[in-house]
Each structure stands twice: as structure tokens, then as C-alpha cells.
Design a protein around this motif. Structure first.
Motif, short mmCIF file in Angstrom:
data_model
loop_
_atom_site.label_atom_id
_atom_site.label_comp_id
_atom_site.label_asym_id
_atom_site.label_seq_id
_atom_site.Cartn_x
_atom_site.Cartn_y
_atom_site.Cartn_z
N GLU A 148 -3.78 15.56 11.90
CA GLU A 148 -2.99 15.62 10.67
C GLU A 148 -2.99 14.22 10.06
O GLU A 148 -2.30 13.30 10.54
CB GLU A 148 -1.55 16.05 10.98
CG GLU A 148 -0.66 16.10 9.75
CD GLU A 148 0.81 16.25 10.10
OE1 GLU A 148 1.66 15.98 9.22
OE2 GLU A 148 1.12 16.60 11.26
N ALA A 149 -3.79 14.05 9.01
CA ALA A 149 -3.98 12.72 8.43
C ALA A 149 -2.68 12.16 7.87
O ALA A 149 -1.89 12.88 7.25
CB ALA A 149 -5.04 12.77 7.35
N LEU A 150 -2.45 10.89 8.11
CA LEU A 150 -1.31 10.16 7.58
C LEU A 150 -1.82 9.04 6.68
O LEU A 150 -2.98 8.60 6.81
CB LEU A 150 -0.48 9.57 8.73
CG LEU A 150 0.15 10.57 9.70
CD1 LEU A 150 0.73 9.83 10.90
CD2 LEU A 150 1.23 11.39 9.00
N PRO A 151 -0.99 8.53 5.78
CA PRO A 151 -1.44 7.41 4.94
C PRO A 151 -1.88 6.23 5.80
O PRO A 151 -1.16 5.82 6.73
CB PRO A 151 -0.20 7.07 4.10
CG PRO A 151 0.61 8.33 4.09
CD PRO A 151 0.37 8.97 5.43
N ALA A 152 -3.03 5.69 5.50
CA ALA A 152 -3.55 4.55 6.26
C ALA A 152 -3.00 3.25 5.68
O ALA A 152 -3.03 3.03 4.47
CB ALA A 152 -5.07 4.54 6.23
N VAL A 153 -2.50 2.40 6.56
CA VAL A 153 -1.93 1.11 6.16
C VAL A 153 -3.02 0.06 6.39
O VAL A 153 -3.31 -0.31 7.52
CB VAL A 153 -0.68 0.78 6.99
CG1 VAL A 153 -0.10 -0.57 6.57
CG2 VAL A 153 0.36 1.88 6.85
N VAL A 154 -3.63 -0.41 5.32
CA VAL A 154 -4.75 -1.34 5.46
C VAL A 154 -4.57 -2.63 4.68
O VAL A 154 -5.32 -3.59 4.88
CB VAL A 154 -6.08 -0.67 5.04
CG1 VAL A 154 -6.42 0.47 5.99
CG2 VAL A 154 -6.02 -0.16 3.61
N ASP A 155 -3.58 -2.66 3.77
CA ASP A 155 -3.35 -3.86 2.97
C ASP A 155 -2.18 -4.64 3.56
O ASP A 155 -1.10 -4.09 3.78
CB ASP A 155 -3.05 -3.48 1.51
CG ASP A 155 -2.81 -4.70 0.65
OD1 ASP A 155 -3.79 -5.33 0.23
OD2 ASP A 155 -1.62 -5.03 0.42
N LEU A 156 -2.39 -5.92 3.79
CA LEU A 156 -1.38 -6.73 4.46
C LEU A 156 -0.07 -6.80 3.68
O LEU A 156 1.02 -6.76 4.27
CB LEU A 156 -1.92 -8.15 4.68
CG LEU A 156 -2.63 -8.45 5.99
CD1 LEU A 156 -3.14 -9.89 5.99
CD2 LEU A 156 -1.71 -8.23 7.16
N GLU A 157 -0.15 -6.95 2.40
CA GLU A 157 1.07 -7.14 1.62
C GLU A 157 1.84 -5.83 1.43
O GLU A 157 3.07 -5.80 1.56
CB GLU A 157 0.72 -7.79 0.29
CG GLU A 157 0.25 -9.22 0.47
CD GLU A 157 -0.39 -9.82 -0.77
OE1 GLU A 157 -0.05 -10.96 -1.10
OE2 GLU A 157 -1.24 -9.15 -1.38
N THR A 158 1.14 -4.73 1.13
CA THR A 158 1.84 -3.47 0.96
C THR A 158 2.29 -2.88 2.29
O THR A 158 3.16 -2.01 2.32
CB THR A 158 0.95 -2.45 0.23
OG1 THR A 158 -0.25 -2.23 0.99
CG2 THR A 158 0.56 -2.96 -1.15
N ALA A 159 1.73 -3.37 3.41
CA ALA A 159 2.14 -2.87 4.73
C ALA A 159 3.62 -3.11 4.99
O ALA A 159 4.26 -2.38 5.76
CB ALA A 159 1.30 -3.52 5.82
N LEU A 160 4.18 -4.15 4.36
CA LEU A 160 5.58 -4.50 4.60
C LEU A 160 6.52 -3.91 3.55
O LEU A 160 7.72 -4.15 3.59
CB LEU A 160 5.73 -6.02 4.64
CG LEU A 160 5.03 -6.71 5.82
CD1 LEU A 160 5.20 -8.23 5.72
CD2 LEU A 160 5.56 -6.21 7.16
N ALA A 161 5.97 -3.14 2.62
CA ALA A 161 6.81 -2.51 1.62
C ALA A 161 7.73 -1.46 2.26
O ALA A 161 7.38 -0.86 3.28
CB ALA A 161 5.95 -1.86 0.54
#
Length: 475
Positions: A148-161
Motif C-alpha cells: 500500500e503505497a505511502l507518500p515518499a519523503v525525499v526532500d530534506l526541507e519538506t520532510a520536516l513540514a
């Protein structure tokens, strides 16, 4: 017979090995094809391993269908996390971070086979054991996993949003660690007194080591002697031996770990423990026959640890003569999906930014960030080059603004022999306050200047090239 004085004279006239071309002890075996690498290990009744790896960076695991694959020719066993029993567990933290005051750190280490969730492409989900690697690969292709695919966290800055998908859902955010360290006078005072403040954002991308020889493990269990023999492409044979013994319920003297020739290490092969490294000996005990796994090149790019990946927001405050008054650096560090190597890489970046310079005020804070990428561990410099890159670029930029030769601004800021020892007032990755014991940097820069031909280049070669329509630089 030689007299004592003659022996002494002979010893005195023997050529010194310093600076001489010395034959390497290992070359005869390497050049004649007699060197042993892990893939050269062939044992009677040896079985081979292939892995089903996640094609998703981030997904929940559902049903795993191995029924048809288990009936295929040559298949000896198929194992998921549910089959590992108590062996499915979090591995130990390899390198705990030093006790920096006020530090925040969230330990998350990888397990032998993913269970419930995958957090990076290539994370192992199922292991297949067969009579050959070809048969194991064929069976692996016939195993069906419900993702079940989940949103991939790949950007350092948006990862902390706040609305970012959580990689580890028991945490409130994707923050893996936060470490702040300062030295000297408050940076705000240095900035207020500055003639010039240079401020920039620096992006430093991640990379893979890609050694000539990929990783590999062979394990043989002897039930008669209760002895495990392991051949491993590791740079850390003793810690790996001790750790595997503990995991397998054996004493250290029952595990014989052989680290043969290694076709390139570069740091990732000192990492412990990789899932494959943990599983192959367990399979050898479970199945009662030697087990072999050799990483293929595609696996190497997503299963072997990587390095780099930082974003720095840094500024340099200098006086009218270009002398450093202070440095402020705020950076994000990509640790990947887990953090088994603690904070070695970002701490190296934080500490080595100080370089060979007199920096009376330093204010640094990094945040290590979980992302849906391959795990990050030390590799070729282990983060030191990141800090060096930042301070050297800032000095170049300040020199340009002030109209100074970039070598001159460095000369004005070098620590001198009279300054040592230098207490840098911050904790290094070895758990100790960082102290420079000695150094004499200006003569080295002067020699490099002469060898490079710096002055002639700027005076003649570069102008001539520009007249001819070519852009040449020097650094």
C-alpha cells in the motif's frame, strides 16, 4: 666475521625505507589470481540466496504470497519477517552519539526483513534460498507482495513540514536528531561588529561508493563443533564477529569471521549490521548447509549505505581587512530511513567547518532528517568535506567582496604555530572536546602556490585565455 663497529656502519649505510618504493606484500597473490575474495568461496552443498526487495520508497506491507515460488525447482526455503521468530529484532546502534548538552536524538535501526512497512527502495522483504542464485532469483520473481503505497519523503526541507508523511509513525516528526554547538563570543555580537557579512545557501548532494567488489557473505555452520565460519566483505571483522555471535546466541570463540581481500571498502563496508549480514549466518544454522549471498550491482545502489546530502544556510562575518569575526551555520543532514551509525557524519561536518582558521565566534546547529532513502553512513571523508566546502566557499566570496586575493584572506585567518594547542570548545565524533595540538599552515599554502603557478596564472595565462574567448579559473 664483521666487527661490532662494522655491523653498526653497515646499518648506518642501509638505505632508509622512507620515501622509497616498497613492494607490497599482497601484490603477488593479487597479480597471479591467488587472492581470495568472498565470491571465490565454494563449499560442498552450498545454497544461494536472493532477496525480494521493495520497489517502493514508502509503503505498508500486506499479504505476501510465496506458495507458487516454494514449489519451483531447486527452492529450499522462503522466509519472511514472520518466520524469523525472536531473530526479528532491531539491530544494535552501531555508533551512539556523543553526549552533547541539549542534544535530541531518536534511534531507529533497520531489521533483518521488513515487517509491516518498508521505508526505502530496496529494503529486503523476503529471502529465498535455492540450489543456485539463478533458481533463487527465478523464485523471487514469483513472490507477490501486497504494497500500500505511502507518500515518499525525499526532500530534506519538506520532510520536516507538519503535514509530511511520517517515516517512523511513533515519532511526532521526521526529525532524527538536533545538535547545537557554539564556541567563543555570541555570534550576534560578531555580526553586529562586522564590516561585511556573506550569507549563502549550499546544497551538497548524496552519492554512492560503488566499489569494484560488491558486498558478500558466506556462512557455514558445523553442528558437531558448534562453530560458525563466516566469510564477509567487511572492514570491521572483530565488531561484526562479536555482534553476530551475540545475535546467534553463540560465544565469540564459536564464531570465526574471515575478512579476505576486499575490492574497495570506502566506509560502507565498515557498517554493521546489514540485513544480509545478519540473515545469512542464521540461514546456515537453520538449514544445516553453507549459504552464500553476493550483492549484484543494482542492489549495491540501494542496499549498501550511502553518504552526503546536506543543505547549509551559512554566513561569515569579517572585518574590513577580511579577518573572521564569526561564523553561523544551520544545516539539514539526510540520514536516510534509519540512523544506525548515530551522528558521526553530521558531527564531522559541524566540527570540521572550523578548518585551519582562527574563528573567535561559532554558532552551529544541525538537524538530521529521516527520509525514504538508503541509509547514510560514513564514506570517504565521512562528512568532513561538507564543513570544509562551506567555510572555503564563504572565504572565497568574502575575498571577492573585499577585493582580496583568495589566498591572502586565508593567510590573514590561519592559526599560527604560536596559537597551539587550540581549544575549539565543541564535542567531536570521538566523544571528546575537539583540540588542535599543532599546525603550521602558511608554509604549506606558500608551497602549493608555487607548485600550482598561481601568480603566473593570474598575471598571464588567465588574461590570455580570456582574450582568446576562453574562461579559465583557478581554485
Amino acid at each position: 666475521m664483521m666487527t661490532v663497529s662494522e655491523v653498526s656502519d653497515a646499518a648506518m649505510t642501509k638505505p632508509s625505507p622512507i620515501g622509497a618504493r616498497i613492494k607490497r606484500n599482497e601484490d603477488p597473490r593479487l597479480l597471479t589470481g591467488r587472492a581470495l575474495f568472498v565470491d571465490d568461496v565454494h563449499l560442498p552443498r552450498m545454497a544461494h540466496v536472493a532477496f525480494v526487495r521493495s520497489p517502493y520508497a514508502h509503503a505498508r506491507l500486506g499479504a505476501i504470497d510465496t506458495e507458487f515460488a516454494a514449489t519451483m525447482p531447486g527452492v529450499l526455503g522462503i522466509f519472511t519477517a514472520a518466520d524469523l521468530g525472536d531473530y526479528w529484532q532491531h539491530g544494535p546502534l552501531l555508533v551512539p552519539p556523543p553526549p552533547v548538552p541539549g542534544m535530541e536524538f531518536h534511534e531507529r535501526t533497520q531489521v533483518p526483513l521488513a515487517r509491516d512497512k518498508v521505508r526505502h527502495v530496496g529494503e529486503p522483504v523476503v529471502v529465498v534460498v535455492a540450489e543456485s542464485r539463478y533458481l533463487a532469483e527465478d523464485a523471487a520473481e514469483q513472490i507477490f507482495v501486497d504494497y500500500e503505497a505511502l507518500p515518499a519523503v525525499v526532500d530534506l526541507e519538506t520532510a520536516l513540514a507538519e503535514d509530511s508523511s511520517l517515516i517512523h509513525e511513533d515519532l511526532d516528526s521526521n526529525l532524527a536528531a538536533r545538535v547545537a554547538q557554539v564556541k567563543g563570543t555570541p555570534y550576534a555580537e560578531a555580526r553586529a561588529a562586522a564590516h561585511l557579512v556573506v550569507k549563502r545557501r549550499f546544497d551538497y548532494d548524496r552519492g554512492a561508493s560503488a566499489a569494484i567488489e560488491n558486498r558478500g557473505v558466506v556462512a557455514q555452520w558445523d553442528p558437531l563443533s558448534d562453530r560458525m565460519t563466516i566469510w564477509d566483505t567487511t572492514q570491521a571483522p572483530i565488531p561484526v564477529r562479536n555482534g553476530l555471535a551475540a545475535m546467534l546466541g553463540l560465544s565469540e570463540h564459536q564464531v570465526h569471521l574471515i575478512a579476505p581481500f576486499i575490492g574497495g571498502g570506502f566506509g560502507p563496508k565498515i557498517m554493521m549490521f546489514y540485513p544480509e549480514e545478519v540473515l545469512v549466518p542464521w540461514l546456515a544454522m537453520r538449514m544445516g548447509r553453507p549459504i552464500k549471498w553476493i550483492e549484484d550491482r543494482s542492489e549495491n545502489f540501494y542496499a549498501t549505505t550511502q553518504e552526503r546530502g546536506q543543505i547549509h544556510h551559512a554566513e561569515l562575518a569579517v572585518d574590513a581587512e577580511g579577518r573572521i569575526l564569526g561564523v553561523c551555520d544551520r544545516f539539514l543532514h539526510d540520514t536516510g530511513a534509519y540512523d544506525p551509525y548515530g551522528l558521526t557524519v553530521p558531527l564531522n561536518s559541524q566540527c570540521t567547518l572550523l578548518g585551519p582558521y582562527r574563528i573567535p565566534s561559532y554558532d552551529s546547529e544541525f538537524r538530521a532528517v529521516f527520509t525514504n532513502k538508503t541509509i547514510v553512513t560514513p564514506y570517504r571523508g565521512a562528512g568532513r568535506q561538507h564543513g570544509v566546502f562551506v567555510i572555503e566557499r564563504l572565504l572565497d566570496l568574502a575575498a571577492r567582496e573585499l577585493g582580496l586575493d583568495p589566498l591572502e584572506i586565508r593567510r590573514r585567518n590561519f592559526l599560527t604555530p604560536e596559537d597551539f594547542p587550540v581549544e575549539q570548545e565543541i564535542i567531536y565524533q570521538d566523544f571528546q572536546p575537539m583540540v588542535y595540538d599543532s599546525g603550521n599552515y602558511q608554509p604549506l599554502l606558500d608551497k602549493a602556490r608555487r607548485m600550482i603557478g598561481w601568480d603566473d596564472f593570474l598575471a598571464h595565462e588567465q588574461p590570455a585565455a580570456r582574450t582568446a574567448g576562453r574562461a579559465l579559473g583557478i581554485g
